[in-house]
Design an enzyme around this catalytic site. Structure first.
Site, PDB file in Angstrom:
ATOM      1  N   THR A  37       0.898  -1.177  -0.118  1.00  0.00           N
ATOM      2  CA  THR A  37      -0.030   0.074   0.029  1.00  0.00           C
ATOM      3  C   THR A  37       0.884   1.310   0.115  1.00  0.00           C
ATOM      4  O   THR A  37       0.629   1.994  -0.742  1.00  0.00           O
ATOM      5  CB  THR A  37      -0.684   0.211   1.155  1.00  0.00           C
ATOM      6  OG1 THR A  37      -1.874  -1.063   0.865  1.00  0.00           O
ATOM      7  CG2 THR A  37      -1.842   1.489   1.320  1.00  0.00           C
ATOM      8  N   GLN A  94       0.457  -9.831  -5.554  1.00  0.00           N
ATOM      9  CA  GLN A  94       0.173 -10.994  -5.709  1.00  0.00           C
ATOM     10  C   GLN A  94       0.870 -12.005  -6.751  1.00  0.00           C
ATOM     11  O   GLN A  94       0.554 -12.962  -6.969  1.00  0.00           O
ATOM     12  CB  GLN A  94      -1.358 -10.784  -6.144  1.00  0.00           C
ATOM     13  CG  GLN A  94      -2.206 -10.365  -5.328  1.00  0.00           C
ATOM     14  CD  GLN A  94      -2.615 -11.129  -4.012  1.00  0.00           C
ATOM     15  OE1 GLN A  94      -2.346 -12.553  -3.893  1.00  0.00           O
ATOM     16  NE2 GLN A  94      -3.206 -10.402  -3.134  1.00  0.00           N
ATOM     17  N   SER A 106       4.899  -6.867  -1.295  1.00  0.00           N
ATOM     18  CA  SER A 106       4.623  -7.077   0.044  1.00  0.00           C
ATOM     19  C   SER A 106       5.054  -8.383   0.529  1.00  0.00           C
ATOM     20  O   SER A 106       5.166  -9.200   0.008  1.00  0.00           O
ATOM     21  CB  SER A 106       3.167  -7.216  -0.144  1.00  0.00           C
ATOM     22  OG  SER A 106       2.399  -7.415   1.210  1.00  0.00           O
ATOM     23  N   HIS A 145       3.904  -9.894   3.467  1.00  0.00           N
ATOM     24  CA  HIS A 145       3.000 -10.921   4.049  1.00  0.00           C
ATOM     25  C   HIS A 145       2.352 -11.710   2.951  1.00  0.00           C
ATOM     26  O   HIS A 145       1.712 -12.814   3.097  1.00  0.00           O
ATOM     27  CB  HIS A 145       2.112 -10.341   5.021  1.00  0.00           C
ATOM     28  CG  HIS A 145       1.005  -9.463   4.369  1.00  0.00           C
ATOM     29  ND1 HIS A 145      -0.345  -9.900   4.477  1.00  0.00           N
ATOM     30  CD2 HIS A 145       0.974  -8.280   3.972  1.00  0.00           C
ATOM     31  CE1 HIS A 145      -1.125  -9.010   3.518  1.00  0.00           C
ATOM     32  NE2 HIS A 145      -0.310  -7.930   3.631  1.00  0.00           N
ATOM     33  N   THR A 197      13.995   4.828  10.093  1.00  0.00           N
ATOM     34  CA  THR A 197      14.564   3.705  10.393  1.00  0.00           C
ATOM     35  C   THR A 197      14.141   2.582   9.896  1.00  0.00           C
ATOM     36  O   THR A 197      13.001   1.983  10.063  1.00  0.00           O
ATOM     37  CB  THR A 197      14.803   3.667  12.023  1.00  0.00           C
ATOM     38  OG1 THR A 197      15.354   4.670  12.376  1.00  0.00           O
ATOM     39  CG2 THR A 197      15.807   2.452  12.339  1.00  0.00           C
ATOM     40  N   CYS A 250     -19.313  -6.849   0.150  1.00  0.00           N
ATOM     41  CA  CYS A 250     -20.700  -6.395   1.125  1.00  0.00           C
ATOM     42  C   CYS A 250     -20.340  -6.118   2.332  1.00  0.00           C
ATOM     43  O   CYS A 250     -19.585  -6.982   3.065  1.00  0.00           O
ATOM     44  CB  CYS A 250     -21.739  -7.425   1.025  1.00  0.00           C
ATOM     45  SG  CYS A 250     -22.494  -7.661  -0.644  1.00  0.00           S
TER      46      CYS A 250
END
Length: 445
Positions: free
Chosen positions: A116, A223, A243, A245, A283, A369
Protein backbone atom coordinates in the site's frame (compact mmCIF):
# COMPACT_ATOMS: atom_id res chain seq x y z
CA UNK A 1 -20.59 -11.00 21.78
CA UNK A 2 -23.46 -9.02 20.19
CA UNK A 3 -26.43 -8.88 22.58
CA UNK A 4 -29.97 -9.85 21.65
CA UNK A 5 -31.12 -6.24 22.22
CA UNK A 6 -28.51 -4.84 19.82
CA UNK A 7 -29.38 -7.46 17.22
CA UNK A 8 -33.09 -6.64 17.50
CA UNK A 9 -32.37 -2.92 17.08
CA UNK A 10 -30.16 -3.55 14.06
CA UNK A 11 -32.74 -5.74 12.34
CA UNK A 12 -35.49 -3.31 13.29
CA UNK A 13 -33.62 -0.38 11.74
CA UNK A 14 -33.63 -2.22 8.41
CA UNK A 15 -37.39 -1.88 7.92
CA UNK A 16 -38.08 -0.08 4.70
CA UNK A 17 -35.00 -1.46 2.91
CA UNK A 18 -35.58 -2.94 -0.55
CA UNK A 19 -35.99 -6.70 -0.15
CA UNK A 20 -32.70 -7.68 -1.84
CA UNK A 21 -30.76 -5.16 0.25
CA UNK A 22 -32.56 -6.37 3.35
CA UNK A 23 -31.23 -9.88 2.68
CA UNK A 24 -27.65 -8.65 2.38
CA UNK A 25 -27.93 -6.44 5.45
CA UNK A 26 -29.43 -9.26 7.49
CA UNK A 27 -26.68 -11.60 6.34
CA UNK A 28 -24.10 -9.05 7.51
CA UNK A 29 -25.68 -9.02 10.98
CA UNK A 30 -25.88 -12.82 11.00
CA UNK A 31 -22.21 -12.97 9.99
CA UNK A 32 -21.28 -10.77 12.96
CA UNK A 33 -23.20 -13.07 15.30
CA UNK A 34 -21.48 -16.16 13.88
CA UNK A 35 -18.09 -14.44 14.14
CA UNK A 36 -18.69 -13.64 17.80
CA UNK A 37 -19.76 -17.20 18.60
CA UNK A 38 -16.88 -18.79 16.68
CA UNK A 39 -14.26 -16.61 18.38
CA UNK A 40 -15.61 -17.62 21.80
CA UNK A 41 -15.32 -21.31 20.98
CA UNK A 42 -12.23 -23.29 21.83
CA UNK A 43 -12.68 -25.78 18.98
CA UNK A 44 -10.38 -26.51 16.06
CA UNK A 45 -9.75 -23.55 13.77
CA UNK A 46 -11.13 -23.58 10.22
CA UNK A 47 -9.05 -24.67 7.23
CA UNK A 48 -7.21 -21.76 5.66
CA UNK A 49 -8.07 -21.16 1.99
CA UNK A 50 -7.56 -17.40 1.73
CA UNK A 51 -3.94 -17.05 0.60
CA UNK A 52 -4.66 -13.87 -1.40
CA UNK A 53 -5.58 -12.02 1.81
CA UNK A 54 -2.39 -13.02 3.60
CA UNK A 55 -0.06 -15.98 3.99
CA UNK A 56 1.23 -17.71 7.13
CA UNK A 57 4.84 -16.93 7.88
CA UNK A 58 7.20 -19.64 6.72
CA UNK A 59 9.00 -21.04 9.84
CA UNK A 60 12.33 -20.56 8.04
CA UNK A 61 11.58 -16.84 7.81
CA UNK A 62 10.92 -16.66 11.55
CA UNK A 63 14.21 -18.45 12.22
CA UNK A 64 16.06 -15.81 10.19
CA UNK A 65 14.32 -12.94 12.00
CA UNK A 66 14.62 -14.02 15.64
CA UNK A 67 18.31 -13.09 16.21
CA UNK A 68 17.54 -9.54 15.09
CA UNK A 69 14.65 -9.30 17.52
CA UNK A 70 16.80 -10.22 20.51
CA UNK A 71 20.58 -10.08 20.04
CA UNK A 72 21.32 -7.92 17.00
CA UNK A 73 19.16 -4.93 17.82
CA UNK A 74 21.35 -2.08 16.55
CA UNK A 75 20.02 0.73 14.39
CA UNK A 76 21.11 -0.13 10.82
CA UNK A 77 21.85 3.56 10.21
CA UNK A 78 24.28 3.87 13.15
CA UNK A 79 27.73 4.03 11.53
CA UNK A 80 29.96 4.37 14.61
CA UNK A 81 29.80 0.95 16.29
CA UNK A 82 29.41 -2.78 15.71
CA UNK A 83 25.72 -2.86 16.67
CA UNK A 84 24.88 -0.63 13.73
CA UNK A 85 27.31 -2.34 11.35
CA UNK A 86 25.89 -5.83 11.88
CA UNK A 87 22.31 -4.59 11.44
CA UNK A 88 23.29 -2.67 8.30
CA UNK A 89 24.97 -5.79 6.90
CA UNK A 90 21.79 -7.80 7.51
CA UNK A 91 19.66 -5.08 5.91
CA UNK A 92 21.84 -4.96 2.78
CA UNK A 93 21.81 -8.75 2.50
CA UNK A 94 18.00 -8.64 2.60
CA UNK A 95 17.99 -5.90 -0.03
CA UNK A 96 20.00 -8.16 -2.35
CA UNK A 97 17.68 -11.12 -1.68
CA UNK A 98 14.68 -9.01 -2.71
CA UNK A 99 16.50 -7.70 -5.79
CA UNK A 100 17.59 -11.18 -6.91
CA UNK A 101 13.97 -12.42 -6.93
CA UNK A 102 12.96 -9.84 -9.54
CA UNK A 103 16.33 -9.63 -11.37
CA UNK A 104 17.05 -6.09 -10.17
CA UNK A 105 20.05 -4.23 -8.77
CA UNK A 106 20.02 -4.10 -4.93
CA UNK A 107 20.48 -0.31 -5.15
CA UNK A 108 17.04 -0.15 -6.80
CA UNK A 109 15.21 -1.64 -3.78
CA UNK A 110 13.58 0.68 -1.24
CA UNK A 111 12.17 -0.85 1.96
CA UNK A 112 8.62 0.25 2.85
CA UNK A 113 5.85 -0.83 5.22
CA UNK A 114 4.07 -2.81 2.50
CA UNK A 115 2.54 -2.68 -0.96
CA UNK A 116 0.00 0.00 0.00
CA UNK A 117 2.78 2.43 0.87
CA UNK A 118 4.77 1.39 -2.21
CA UNK A 119 1.75 2.05 -4.44
CA UNK A 120 1.14 5.45 -2.84
CA UNK A 121 4.80 6.39 -3.20
CA UNK A 122 4.91 5.38 -6.87
CA UNK A 123 1.72 7.04 -8.07
CA UNK A 124 1.77 10.24 -6.02
CA UNK A 125 5.56 10.54 -6.06
CA UNK A 126 6.06 10.30 -9.83
CA UNK A 127 2.96 12.36 -10.71
CA UNK A 128 3.91 15.21 -8.36
CA UNK A 129 7.57 15.29 -9.44
CA UNK A 130 6.68 15.71 -13.13
CA UNK A 131 3.53 17.81 -12.64
CA UNK A 132 5.01 20.95 -14.23
CA UNK A 133 5.11 19.19 -17.63
CA UNK A 134 2.86 16.14 -17.31
CA UNK A 135 -0.53 16.01 -15.58
CA UNK A 136 -2.01 12.74 -16.90
CA UNK A 137 -1.97 9.30 -15.24
CA UNK A 138 -3.47 6.05 -16.57
CA UNK A 139 -4.66 3.10 -14.50
CA UNK A 140 -7.39 0.46 -14.76
CA UNK A 141 -10.79 0.04 -13.11
CA UNK A 142 -9.74 -3.26 -11.48
CA UNK A 143 -6.71 -2.04 -9.53
CA UNK A 144 -6.32 -2.45 -5.77
CA UNK A 145 -8.22 0.16 -3.79
CA UNK A 146 -5.03 1.90 -2.63
CA UNK A 147 -4.10 2.58 -6.27
CA UNK A 148 -7.57 3.88 -7.13
CA UNK A 149 -7.70 6.05 -4.00
CA UNK A 150 -4.21 7.46 -4.72
CA UNK A 151 -5.44 8.43 -8.18
CA UNK A 152 -8.50 10.11 -6.69
CA UNK A 153 -6.22 12.17 -4.43
CA UNK A 154 -4.29 13.28 -7.53
CA UNK A 155 -7.58 14.15 -9.25
CA UNK A 156 -8.40 16.46 -6.34
CA UNK A 157 -4.99 18.10 -6.91
CA UNK A 158 -5.84 18.84 -10.53
CA UNK A 159 -4.37 15.82 -12.32
CA UNK A 160 -6.23 14.14 -15.18
CA UNK A 161 -6.73 10.41 -14.47
CA UNK A 162 -7.91 7.84 -17.01
CA UNK A 163 -9.44 4.68 -15.51
CA UNK A 164 -9.21 2.18 -18.35
CA UNK A 165 -11.99 -0.42 -18.63
CA UNK A 166 -10.93 -4.04 -18.97
CA UNK A 167 -12.29 -6.74 -21.22
CA UNK A 168 -14.78 -9.32 -19.92
CA UNK A 169 -11.87 -11.68 -19.19
CA UNK A 170 -10.31 -9.04 -16.93
CA UNK A 171 -7.38 -8.22 -19.23
CA UNK A 172 -6.37 -4.77 -20.45
CA UNK A 173 -7.04 -3.88 -24.08
CA UNK A 174 -3.51 -3.03 -25.28
CA UNK A 175 -4.69 -1.05 -28.29
CA UNK A 176 -6.94 1.09 -26.07
CA UNK A 177 -4.04 1.64 -23.66
CA UNK A 178 -1.75 2.79 -26.46
CA UNK A 179 -4.42 5.13 -27.84
CA UNK A 180 -4.98 6.61 -24.36
CA UNK A 181 -1.34 7.62 -23.79
CA UNK A 182 -0.85 11.35 -24.40
CA UNK A 183 2.08 13.76 -24.58
CA UNK A 184 1.44 14.78 -20.98
CA UNK A 185 1.09 11.21 -19.61
CA UNK A 186 3.65 10.67 -16.85
CA UNK A 187 2.68 7.23 -15.51
CA UNK A 188 0.77 4.04 -16.31
CA UNK A 189 -0.12 1.80 -13.34
CA UNK A 190 -1.42 -1.73 -13.98
CA UNK A 191 -1.26 -4.58 -11.45
CA UNK A 192 0.52 -7.80 -12.46
CA UNK A 193 -1.91 -10.32 -10.93
CA UNK A 194 -5.35 -9.26 -9.76
CA UNK A 195 -5.96 -9.95 -6.08
CA UNK A 196 -9.60 -10.87 -6.58
CA UNK A 197 -9.91 -12.84 -9.82
CA UNK A 198 -6.28 -13.86 -10.34
CA UNK A 199 -5.89 -12.68 -13.95
CA UNK A 200 -2.33 -11.98 -15.07
CA UNK A 201 -2.03 -8.83 -17.14
CA UNK A 202 0.27 -8.74 -20.23
CA UNK A 203 2.86 -6.77 -18.28
CA UNK A 204 5.66 -7.34 -20.80
CA UNK A 205 3.55 -5.81 -23.59
CA UNK A 206 2.46 -2.91 -21.39
CA UNK A 207 6.09 -2.23 -20.47
CA UNK A 208 7.10 -2.21 -24.13
CA UNK A 209 4.33 0.25 -25.03
CA UNK A 210 5.21 2.58 -22.15
CA UNK A 211 8.94 2.55 -22.89
CA UNK A 212 8.32 3.32 -26.58
CA UNK A 213 6.17 6.32 -25.57
CA UNK A 214 8.57 7.58 -22.87
CA UNK A 215 6.05 6.99 -20.08
CA UNK A 216 6.92 5.45 -16.70
CA UNK A 217 5.30 2.09 -15.92
CA UNK A 218 4.37 1.04 -12.38
CA UNK A 219 2.96 -2.37 -11.48
CA UNK A 220 1.51 -3.57 -8.20
CA UNK A 221 3.07 -7.04 -8.03
CA UNK A 222 2.04 -7.94 -4.48
CA UNK A 223 0.14 -11.01 -5.73
CA UNK A 224 2.82 -12.00 -8.27
CA UNK A 225 6.25 -11.70 -6.64
CA UNK A 226 7.53 -15.08 -5.55
CA UNK A 227 4.73 -16.86 -7.40
CA UNK A 228 5.66 -16.32 -11.06
CA UNK A 229 9.09 -15.61 -12.64
CA UNK A 230 9.76 -11.86 -12.81
CA UNK A 231 12.48 -9.93 -14.63
CA UNK A 232 12.01 -6.18 -14.31
CA UNK A 233 14.50 -5.49 -17.10
CA UNK A 234 12.81 -7.78 -19.62
CA UNK A 235 9.40 -6.48 -18.55
CA UNK A 236 10.57 -2.83 -18.87
CA UNK A 237 9.02 -2.04 -15.50
CA UNK A 238 10.08 1.25 -13.88
CA UNK A 239 8.43 0.80 -10.46
CA UNK A 240 7.19 -2.38 -8.76
CA UNK A 241 5.39 -2.78 -5.43
CA UNK A 242 6.14 -5.79 -3.21
CA UNK A 243 4.47 -7.03 0.01
CA UNK A 244 6.09 -9.23 2.66
CA UNK A 245 3.00 -10.95 4.04
CA UNK A 246 1.86 -12.14 0.59
CA UNK A 247 5.00 -14.28 0.16
CA UNK A 248 5.09 -16.04 3.56
CA UNK A 249 7.03 -13.20 5.17
CA UNK A 250 6.20 -10.84 8.05
CA UNK A 251 3.42 -8.26 8.02
CA UNK A 252 4.35 -4.59 8.13
CA UNK A 253 7.15 -4.70 5.56
CA UNK A 254 7.37 -4.44 1.80
CA UNK A 255 9.56 -2.96 -0.88
CA UNK A 256 9.46 -0.69 -3.89
CA UNK A 257 11.63 -1.30 -6.92
CA UNK A 258 12.67 2.06 -8.44
CA UNK A 259 14.65 1.88 -11.69
CA UNK A 260 17.99 3.70 -11.77
CA UNK A 261 18.63 3.64 -15.55
CA UNK A 262 16.66 5.18 -17.13
CA UNK A 263 16.25 7.00 -13.85
CA UNK A 264 12.86 7.42 -12.24
CA UNK A 265 12.47 10.62 -10.24
CA UNK A 266 9.80 10.88 -7.56
CA UNK A 267 8.77 13.17 -4.75
CA UNK A 268 8.98 11.44 -1.33
CA UNK A 269 5.79 11.15 0.72
CA UNK A 270 7.59 11.56 4.04
CA UNK A 271 10.68 13.50 5.03
CA UNK A 272 13.27 12.96 7.72
CA UNK A 273 16.73 11.47 7.92
CA UNK A 274 17.00 10.75 4.20
CA UNK A 275 17.20 6.97 4.51
CA UNK A 276 16.51 4.75 1.47
CA UNK A 277 18.05 7.17 -1.06
CA UNK A 278 15.93 9.97 0.38
CA UNK A 279 12.78 8.33 -0.98
CA UNK A 280 11.53 6.87 2.29
CA UNK A 281 12.90 8.48 5.44
CA UNK A 282 12.71 6.54 8.68
CA UNK A 283 14.66 3.79 10.39
CA UNK A 284 14.47 0.53 8.45
CA UNK A 285 13.15 -2.20 10.83
CA UNK A 286 15.97 -4.73 10.54
CA UNK A 287 14.03 -7.82 11.72
CA UNK A 288 11.24 -7.16 9.22
CA UNK A 289 13.67 -6.46 6.39
CA UNK A 290 15.54 -9.68 7.20
CA UNK A 291 12.22 -11.55 7.15
CA UNK A 292 11.30 -10.09 3.76
CA UNK A 293 14.71 -11.01 2.39
CA UNK A 294 14.49 -14.57 3.70
CA UNK A 295 10.97 -14.95 2.27
CA UNK A 296 12.20 -13.76 -1.14
CA UNK A 297 15.17 -16.15 -1.11
CA UNK A 298 12.95 -19.12 -0.19
CA UNK A 299 10.40 -18.10 -2.85
CA UNK A 300 13.14 -17.99 -5.49
CA UNK A 301 14.44 -21.43 -4.51
CA UNK A 302 10.98 -23.03 -4.46
CA UNK A 303 9.14 -20.99 -7.11
CA UNK A 304 8.95 -23.71 -9.74
CA UNK A 305 7.89 -26.39 -7.25
CA UNK A 306 5.35 -24.12 -5.53
CA UNK A 307 3.80 -23.10 -8.85
CA UNK A 308 3.41 -26.66 -10.13
CA UNK A 309 1.98 -27.86 -6.82
CA UNK A 310 -0.47 -24.93 -6.52
CA UNK A 311 -1.54 -25.55 -10.14
CA UNK A 312 -2.20 -29.22 -9.37
CA UNK A 313 -4.28 -28.39 -6.28
CA UNK A 314 -6.22 -25.66 -8.11
CA UNK A 315 -7.08 -28.02 -10.97
CA UNK A 316 -8.16 -30.64 -8.42
CA UNK A 317 -10.51 -28.16 -6.73
CA UNK A 318 -11.96 -26.95 -10.02
CA UNK A 319 -12.53 -30.45 -11.40
CA UNK A 320 -14.37 -31.60 -8.30
CA UNK A 321 -16.63 -28.54 -8.08
CA UNK A 322 -17.35 -28.15 -11.80
CA UNK A 323 -18.16 -31.85 -12.26
CA UNK A 324 -20.68 -31.89 -9.41
CA UNK A 325 -22.38 -28.49 -9.63
CA UNK A 326 -24.01 -26.96 -12.73
CA UNK A 327 -24.18 -23.21 -13.38
CA UNK A 328 -20.80 -22.32 -11.89
CA UNK A 329 -18.83 -19.53 -13.57
CA UNK A 330 -15.10 -18.93 -13.17
CA UNK A 331 -14.46 -15.19 -13.21
CA UNK A 332 -11.49 -13.91 -15.19
CA UNK A 333 -9.47 -15.33 -18.06
CA UNK A 334 -9.11 -19.13 -17.75
CA UNK A 335 -5.58 -19.15 -19.22
CA UNK A 336 -3.84 -15.85 -18.38
CA UNK A 337 -4.00 -16.22 -14.62
CA UNK A 338 -2.22 -17.22 -11.44
CA UNK A 339 -3.70 -20.65 -10.63
CA UNK A 340 -3.76 -20.18 -6.84
CA UNK A 341 -6.51 -17.53 -7.03
CA UNK A 342 -9.86 -19.00 -8.08
CA UNK A 343 -12.97 -16.83 -8.13
CA UNK A 344 -16.19 -18.75 -8.73
CA UNK A 345 -19.78 -17.53 -8.98
CA UNK A 346 -22.45 -20.02 -7.95
CA UNK A 347 -25.68 -19.02 -9.70
CA UNK A 348 -28.84 -18.87 -7.55
CA UNK A 349 -26.83 -18.88 -4.30
CA UNK A 350 -26.09 -15.78 -2.21
CA UNK A 351 -22.36 -15.59 -1.53
CA UNK A 352 -22.67 -14.46 2.09
CA UNK A 353 -25.03 -17.36 2.85
CA UNK A 354 -22.54 -19.79 1.33
CA UNK A 355 -19.68 -18.28 3.34
CA UNK A 356 -21.65 -18.72 6.56
CA UNK A 357 -22.48 -22.32 5.62
CA UNK A 358 -18.75 -22.93 5.03
CA UNK A 359 -17.67 -21.48 8.37
CA UNK A 360 -15.17 -24.31 8.94
CA UNK A 361 -13.21 -23.14 5.88
CA UNK A 362 -11.59 -19.68 5.84
CA UNK A 363 -12.64 -18.17 2.50
CA UNK A 364 -13.59 -14.72 1.29
CA UNK A 365 -16.50 -13.51 -0.78
CA UNK A 366 -15.93 -11.82 -4.08
CA UNK A 367 -18.89 -9.69 -3.09
CA UNK A 368 -17.60 -6.73 -1.13
CA UNK A 369 -20.72 -6.39 1.01
CA UNK A 370 -20.23 -4.47 4.23
CA UNK A 371 -22.59 -2.68 6.58
CA UNK A 372 -21.73 0.57 4.78
CA UNK A 373 -21.78 -0.69 1.17
CA UNK A 374 -24.10 -3.37 -0.13
CA UNK A 375 -22.77 -3.23 -3.67
CA UNK A 376 -21.01 -6.17 -5.34
CA UNK A 377 -17.27 -6.14 -5.96
CA UNK A 378 -16.12 -3.34 -8.26
CA UNK A 379 -13.72 -5.78 -9.94
CA UNK A 380 -16.57 -8.12 -10.92
CA UNK A 381 -18.66 -5.16 -12.05
CA UNK A 382 -15.76 -3.97 -14.21
CA UNK A 383 -15.62 -7.27 -16.11
CA UNK A 384 -19.37 -7.12 -16.76
CA UNK A 385 -20.55 -9.75 -14.29
CA UNK A 386 -24.30 -9.67 -13.62
CA UNK A 387 -25.11 -8.30 -10.18
CA UNK A 388 -26.72 -11.56 -9.06
CA UNK A 389 -23.63 -13.55 -10.09
CA UNK A 390 -21.34 -10.97 -8.50
CA UNK A 391 -23.18 -11.42 -5.21
CA UNK A 392 -22.75 -15.20 -5.46
CA UNK A 393 -18.96 -15.25 -5.87
CA UNK A 394 -16.41 -16.91 -3.61
CA UNK A 395 -12.62 -16.59 -3.82
CA UNK A 396 -10.59 -19.72 -3.11
CA UNK A 397 -6.93 -19.04 -2.28
CA UNK A 398 -4.43 -21.92 -2.48
CA UNK A 399 -0.83 -21.62 -1.33
CA UNK A 400 2.42 -23.26 -0.29
CA UNK A 401 1.02 -25.00 2.77
CA UNK A 402 -2.30 -26.15 1.29
CA UNK A 403 -2.82 -29.92 1.21
CA UNK A 404 -4.78 -32.29 -1.01
CA UNK A 405 -6.94 -33.25 1.95
CA UNK A 406 -7.84 -29.58 2.59
CA UNK A 407 -8.70 -29.03 -1.07
CA UNK A 408 -10.87 -32.16 -1.17
CA UNK A 409 -12.66 -31.21 2.05
CA UNK A 410 -13.30 -27.68 0.77
CA UNK A 411 -14.65 -28.93 -2.56
CA UNK A 412 -16.90 -31.56 -0.95
CA UNK A 413 -18.23 -29.11 1.62
CA UNK A 414 -18.84 -26.49 -1.05
CA UNK A 415 -20.72 -28.96 -3.27
CA UNK A 416 -22.86 -30.08 -0.34
CA UNK A 417 -23.77 -26.56 0.79
CA UNK A 418 -24.44 -25.16 -2.70
CA UNK A 419 -26.87 -28.02 -3.36
CA UNK A 420 -28.55 -27.44 0.00
CA UNK A 421 -28.92 -23.69 -0.53
CA UNK A 422 -30.25 -24.15 -4.06
CA UNK A 423 -32.90 -26.56 -2.80
CA UNK A 424 -34.10 -23.72 -0.55
CA UNK A 425 -34.04 -21.17 -3.40
CA UNK A 426 -37.30 -20.39 -5.27
CA UNK A 427 -35.16 -19.04 -8.14
CA UNK A 428 -33.43 -22.40 -8.56
CA UNK A 429 -36.82 -24.13 -8.54
CA UNK A 430 -38.05 -21.81 -11.28
CA UNK A 431 -34.94 -22.46 -13.40
CA UNK A 432 -35.45 -26.21 -13.01
CA UNK A 433 -38.97 -25.74 -14.33
CA UNK A 434 -37.55 -24.08 -17.44
CA UNK A 435 -38.50 -20.49 -16.59
CA UNK A 436 -36.18 -17.80 -18.00
CA UNK A 437 -35.56 -15.50 -15.02
CA UNK A 438 -34.45 -12.63 -17.27
CA UNK A 439 -37.85 -12.60 -18.94
CA UNK A 440 -39.63 -11.94 -15.63
CA UNK A 441 -40.55 -8.35 -14.76
CA UNK A 442 -40.09 -8.13 -11.01
CA UNK A 443 -42.16 -5.63 -9.03
CA UNK A 444 -41.21 -4.07 -5.73
CA UNK A 445 -43.76 -3.47 -2.97
Amino acid sequence: MMSKTVTTKLLGSMRGFPSHRMNYAQSAVARELIKSRELEKDDLRPLYMDFQATTPMDPRVLDAMLPYQVNYYGNPHSRTHAYGWESESAMEKARKQVADLIAADPREIVFTSGATESNNMSIKGVARFYKSKKKHVITTQTEHKCVLDSCRVLEAEGFDITYLPVKTNGLVDLQLLEETIRQDTSLVSVMTVNNEIGVRQPVEDIGRICRSRNVFFHTDAAQAVGKIPINVTDWKVDLMSISGHKIYGPKGVGALYVRRRPRVRMEPLQNGGGQERGLRSGTVPTPLAVGLGAACEIAQQELEYDHSRVSMLANRLLRKIMSEIPDVVMNGDPEQRYPGCINLSFAYVEGESLLMALKDVALSSGSACTSASLEPSYVLRAIGTDEDLAHSSIRFGIGRFSTEAEVDYTADKCIQQVKRLREMSPLWEMVQEGIDLKSIKWTQH
